[in-house]
Design a protein around this motif. Structure first.
Motif, PDB file in Angstrom:
ATOM      1  N   LYS A 189      18.991 -28.162 -16.669  1.00 60.09           N
ATOM      2  CA  LYS A 189      18.875 -27.351 -17.850  1.00 60.09           C
ATOM      3  C   LYS A 189      18.374 -25.874 -17.895  1.00 60.09           C
ATOM      4  N   LYS A 190      18.887 -25.043 -18.583  1.00 58.73           N
ATOM      5  CA  LYS A 190      18.468 -23.486 -18.569  1.00 58.73           C
ATOM      6  C   LYS A 190      17.162 -23.977 -19.439  1.00 58.73           C
ATOM      7  N   GLN A 191      15.958 -23.364 -19.206  1.00 56.51           N
ATOM      8  CA  GLN A 191      14.845 -23.296 -20.248  1.00 56.51           C
ATOM      9  C   GLN A 191      13.724 -22.119 -19.763  1.00 56.51           C
ATOM     10  N   ASN A 192      13.090 -21.583 -20.848  1.00 51.75           N
ATOM     11  CA  ASN A 192      12.173 -20.594 -20.640  1.00 51.75           C
ATOM     12  C   ASN A 192      11.018 -21.050 -20.976  1.00 51.75           C
ATOM     13  N   LEU A 193       9.960 -21.381 -19.893  1.00 50.96           N
ATOM     14  CA  LEU A 193       8.769 -21.994 -20.353  1.00 50.96           C
ATOM     15  C   LEU A 193       7.879 -21.506 -21.214  1.00 50.96           C
ATOM     16  N   LEU A 194       7.843 -20.374 -21.336  1.00 50.51           N
ATOM     17  CA  LEU A 194       7.042 -19.440 -22.444  1.00 50.51           C
ATOM     18  C   LEU A 194       7.491 -19.703 -23.738  1.00 50.51           C
ATOM     19  N   ALA A 195       8.848 -19.650 -24.097  1.00 53.01           N
ATOM     20  CA  ALA A 195       9.537 -19.145 -25.457  1.00 53.01           C
ATOM     21  C   ALA A 195       9.966 -20.547 -25.921  1.00 53.01           C
ATOM     22  N   ASP A 196      10.376 -21.500 -25.033  1.00 50.95           N
ATOM     23  CA  ASP A 196      11.076 -22.838 -25.491  1.00 50.95           C
ATOM     24  C   ASP A 196      10.087 -23.987 -25.673  1.00 50.95           C
ATOM     25  N   SER A 197      10.414 -24.793 -26.533  1.00 56.03           N
ATOM     26  CA  SER A 197       9.596 -26.215 -26.781  1.00 56.03           C
ATOM     27  C   SER A 197       9.893 -27.073 -25.639  1.00 56.03           C
ATOM     28  N   PHE A 198       9.123 -27.907 -25.599  1.00 52.12           N
ATOM     29  CA  PHE A 198       9.184 -28.844 -24.553  1.00 52.12           C
ATOM     30  C   PHE A 198       9.316 -30.328 -25.037  1.00 52.12           C
ATOM     31  N   GLU A 199      10.220 -30.995 -24.242  1.00 51.68           N
ATOM     32  CA  GLU A 199      10.232 -32.650 -24.628  1.00 51.68           C
ATOM     33  C   GLU A 199       8.934 -33.250 -24.546  1.00 51.68           C
ATOM     34  N   GLN A 200       8.647 -34.510 -24.984  1.00 49.23           N
ATOM     35  CA  GLN A 200       7.389 -35.070 -24.949  1.00 49.23           C
ATOM     36  C   GLN A 200       7.451 -36.384 -24.261  1.00 49.23           C
ATOM     37  N   ASN A 201       6.265 -37.136 -24.072  1.00 57.24           N
ATOM     38  CA  ASN A 201       6.068 -38.327 -23.344  1.00 57.24           C
ATOM     39  C   ASN A 201       6.455 -38.431 -22.084  1.00 57.24           C
ATOM     40  N   PHE A 202       6.321 -37.452 -21.360  1.00 58.10           N
ATOM     41  CA  PHE A 202       6.490 -37.541 -19.855  1.00 58.10           C
ATOM     42  C   PHE A 202       5.329 -38.330 -18.996  1.00 58.10           C
ATOM     43  N   ASP A 203       5.817 -39.071 -18.103  1.00 59.58           N
ATOM     44  CA  ASP A 203       4.957 -39.883 -17.241  1.00 59.58           C
ATOM     45  C   ASP A 203       4.216 -38.961 -16.139  1.00 59.58           C
ATOM     46  N   LEU A 204       5.356 -37.875 -15.580  1.00 57.37           N
ATOM     47  CA  LEU A 204       4.842 -36.950 -14.565  1.00 57.37           C
ATOM     48  C   LEU A 204       5.633 -35.704 -14.971  1.00 57.37           C
ATOM     49  N   ILE A 205       4.945 -34.576 -14.723  1.00 56.50           N
ATOM     50  CA  ILE A 205       5.463 -33.193 -14.861  1.00 56.50           C
ATOM     51  C   ILE A 205       5.031 -32.602 -13.559  1.00 56.50           C
ATOM     52  N   VAL A 206       5.980 -31.974 -12.900  1.00 53.89           N
ATOM     53  CA  VAL A 206       5.676 -31.397 -11.585  1.00 53.89           C
ATOM     54  C   VAL A 206       6.172 -29.693 -11.995  1.00 53.89           C
ATOM     55  N   CYS A 207       4.959 -28.986 -11.668  1.00 57.32           N
ATOM     56  CA  CYS A 207       5.317 -27.497 -11.840  1.00 57.32           C
ATOM     57  C   CYS A 207       4.523 -27.074 -10.791  1.00 57.32           C
ATOM     58  N   LYS A 248       0.816 -26.627 -23.255  1.00 55.22           N
ATOM     59  CA  LYS A 248       2.073 -27.274 -23.643  1.00 55.22           C
ATOM     60  C   LYS A 248       2.287 -28.201 -22.585  1.00 55.22           C
ATOM     61  N   PHE A 249       2.119 -28.278 -21.406  1.00 51.21           N
ATOM     62  CA  PHE A 249       2.258 -29.210 -20.419  1.00 51.21           C
ATOM     63  C   PHE A 249       1.348 -30.299 -20.584  1.00 51.21           C
ATOM     64  N   SER A 250       0.049 -30.289 -20.979  1.00 52.80           N
ATOM     65  CA  SER A 250      -0.581 -31.478 -21.575  1.00 52.80           C
ATOM     66  C   SER A 250      -0.122 -31.995 -22.833  1.00 52.80           C
ATOM     67  N   SER A 251       0.355 -31.303 -23.885  1.00 54.94           N
ATOM     68  CA  SER A 251       0.794 -31.974 -24.934  1.00 54.94           C
ATOM     69  C   SER A 251       2.011 -32.588 -24.629  1.00 54.94           C
ATOM     70  N   ALA A 252       3.079 -32.173 -23.596  1.00 51.43           N
ATOM     71  CA  ALA A 252       4.238 -32.869 -23.319  1.00 51.43           C
ATOM     72  C   ALA A 252       4.008 -34.332 -22.454  1.00 51.43           C
ATOM     73  N   LEU A 253       2.743 -34.487 -21.946  1.00 54.43           N
ATOM     74  CA  LEU A 253       2.369 -35.527 -21.346  1.00 54.43           C
ATOM     75  C   LEU A 253       2.018 -36.634 -22.052  1.00 54.43           C
ATOM     76  N   ARG A 254       2.571 -37.920 -21.864  1.00 53.51           N
ATOM     77  CA  ARG A 254       1.771 -39.125 -22.554  1.00 53.51           C
ATOM     78  C   ARG A 254       0.429 -39.470 -22.064  1.00 53.51           C
ATOM     79  N   PRO A 255      -0.543 -40.032 -22.946  1.00 53.40           N
ATOM     80  CA  PRO A 255      -1.805 -40.424 -22.339  1.00 53.40           C
ATOM     81  C   PRO A 255      -1.693 -40.976 -21.168  1.00 53.40           C
ATOM     82  N   GLY A 256      -2.442 -40.398 -19.945  1.00 52.36           N
ATOM     83  CA  GLY A 256      -2.257 -41.213 -18.751  1.00 52.36           C
ATOM     84  C   GLY A 256      -1.430 -40.552 -18.069  1.00 52.36           C
TER      85      GLY A 256
END
Length: 257
Positions: A183-201, A219-227
């Protein structure tokens, strides 16, 4: 801009989804002209017909226009840590992981995640979200063919299993391609989905200002689930993870508290 180049841009966009007009014209035109002259074509109209008739030439054209070169298994030791330590931990908490490859460029990173995970579970159980701001990079990722230089770090067994040689290129297997949604996404401008187990950037944040980096880590921290885990590049160590609600799990891996 010459008419035949304009027509070429329009034809390529219609046929492949790649928009050459987003690139600096003089630079791109020069790169492509040197390729078509080398191949014996007279002009861009001729060259377009050639590309459509010859798959090998089409891949060479894609390679020539790609500016952002990425690699599979970049910094291979970190991917070993992901496979042997991080993924088993995450899978013990959740059998079907929610995974995001942010700023995925031409697809090497999300496809690497899929291939690493395939050592632990079946590809049919894997789904990865991959996003980038560059539509051309995404179009390249969906084609799924790569020059040899992108595969230098790929383990031989994985190379044999998931890549087919096509001329000077390597085509990634459809079973791997199916695991990734682009999907196309602007990291700074767009909102993130939530509850990721793993985010790789990885190897992206070095291009951002300190302020932008702070925003993104929040934003990445908020998008991760606890753990959940954030995996960053080897130039991007987070020196104050606690201020983002993270703790160091391993070098370049951060767990959400």
């Amino acid at each position: 801009m010459s008419n035949d180049y304009l027509e070429f841009i329009a034809s390529i966009k219609k046929k492949t989804g790649i928009d050459l007009s987003l690139y600096k014209e003089a630079q791109m035109k020069r790169r492509l002209t040197s390729l078509y002259e080398k191949k014996g074509y007279q002009d861009f109209n001729d060259f377009f017909k050639g590309i459509m008739a010859d798959e090998k030439l089409y891949y060479e054209f894609l390679d020539r226009m790609t500016i952002n070169v990425s690699e599979f298994y970049r910094n291979a030791k970190r991917w070993e840590v992901l496979q042997e330590k991080i993924l088993p931990q995450l899978l013990s908490q959740n059998k079907r992981l929610k995974i995001w490859s942010a700023a995925c460029s031409t697809g090497e990173e999300p496809y690497t995640i899929a291939m690493v995970l395939s050592n632990i579970k079946s590809l049919s159980d894997i789904s990865i979200l991959a996003t980038d701001i560059d539509e051309n990079a995404i179009a390249r990722a969906k084609v799924g063919t790569y020059p040899d230089r992108s595969l230098q770090e790929v383990p031989d067994l994985i190379k044999k299993k998931y890549f087919t040689k096509e001329g000077i290129f390597n085509k990634i297997d459809d079973s791997v391609k199916k695991t990734v949604t682009f999907k196309k996404q602007n990291l700074l401008a767009d909102s993130f989905e939530q509850n990721f187990d793993l985010i790789v950037c990885r190897n992206v944040l070095i291009y951002f200002t300190e302020e932008a980096k702070n925003t993104l880590y929040q934003k990445f921290s908020s998008a991760l689930r606890p753990g959940g885990i954030l995996f960053v590049g080897s130039t991007e160590q987070i020196f104050n993870p606690n201020s983002y609600g993270l703790e160091t799990e391993d070098t370049f891996f951060y767990r959400k508290l």
